[in-house]
Design a protein around this motif. Sequence first.
Motif, mmCIF file in Angstrom:
data_model
loop_
_atom_site.group_PDB
_atom_site.id
_atom_site.type_symbol
_atom_site.label_atom_id
_atom_site.label_comp_id
_atom_site.label_asym_id
_atom_site.label_seq_id
_atom_site.Cartn_x
_atom_site.Cartn_y
_atom_site.Cartn_z
ATOM 1 N N ALA A 94 0.864 -1.177 0.000
ATOM 2 C CA ALA A 94 0.000 0.000 0.000
ATOM 3 C C ALA A 94 0.902 1.229 0.000
ATOM 4 O O ALA A 94 2.080 1.137 0.376
ATOM 5 C CB ALA A 94 -0.893 -0.016 1.238
ATOM 6 N N PRO A 95 0.403 2.392 -0.425
ATOM 7 C CA PRO A 95 1.239 3.598 -0.433
ATOM 8 C C PRO A 95 1.846 3.944 0.927
ATOM 9 O O PRO A 95 2.912 4.537 0.991
ATOM 10 C CB PRO A 95 0.279 4.696 -0.893
ATOM 11 C CG PRO A 95 -0.737 3.983 -1.698
ATOM 12 C CD PRO A 95 -0.911 2.634 -1.031
ATOM 13 N N CYS A 96 1.205 3.513 2.005
ATOM 14 C CA CYS A 96 1.745 3.789 3.342
ATOM 15 C C CYS A 96 2.910 2.876 3.693
ATOM 16 O O CYS A 96 3.635 3.134 4.643
ATOM 17 C CB CYS A 96 0.643 3.652 4.385
ATOM 18 S SG CYS A 96 -0.016 1.974 4.494
ATOM 19 N N GLY A 97 3.094 1.781 2.946
ATOM 20 C CA GLY A 97 4.190 0.862 3.211
ATOM 21 C C GLY A 97 3.767 -0.493 3.735
ATOM 22 O O GLY A 97 4.581 -1.400 3.854
ATOM 23 N N VAL A 98 2.487 -0.655 4.056
ATOM 24 C CA VAL A 98 1.992 -1.946 4.533
ATOM 25 C C VAL A 98 2.097 -2.960 3.394
ATOM 26 O O VAL A 98 1.676 -2.697 2.275
ATOM 27 C CB VAL A 98 0.532 -1.834 5.036
ATOM 28 C CG1 VAL A 98 -0.095 -3.195 5.244
ATOM 29 C CG2 VAL A 98 0.488 -1.022 6.322
#
Length: 198
Positions: A41-45
Amino acid sequence: MLSDLGFNRQQSAHDETQAPNQQHTNYFIAPWFYCVETICAPCGVVIAWTKFAKAESSTNILKFLDSVYPIPDLQPNYVCINKACLLLCTAVQHGVWDWCNPAPLNGSAPNLVIVENDKQGNPHYKQAFNTQACEQLNAWIGGFQSSVNKMNVENFNWTMHSLLFIHTQQIIKKQQKKRNNNPVLRAEESDEDEEIDG
């Protein structure tokens, strides 16, 4: 976002000419597996990961996306990858995964393109999507390369899954800490909770 973690490009101990006193072992290194591919995901997850044998081809990437998102309505609106042009060409040729224009200027994709003002106040278009999450994951996981290259496949699978789980937990903790330190985000969450309860 998709990214490959280059655990690759080393000759396999299985294929090497063994010295007479050298022990024969089967390690997780090419040519059996070319790389590890992740979806973040863009958040890094980290959403999913897999190993690619031989090549990071467009066909392999599309098959991986289909395995993670088999239902078209649940597929992400955008996929960011460094092989986007090649992937788009393959997707169009096979009639799969309708892809977006990466730079729509009609305001239909505010997560991709935004208008920003330069120092003189002149507006200009700017890419809004940031691929740093995958680069940060690659840099972090790359620190384990020398260890995982000497593992058998089962141990590698377990180790990679564990490392990506730990990475994801760290990202979630950082996001929670940001929310806790940001009164605006806390207020928005409170409003959402009240709407759900009410």
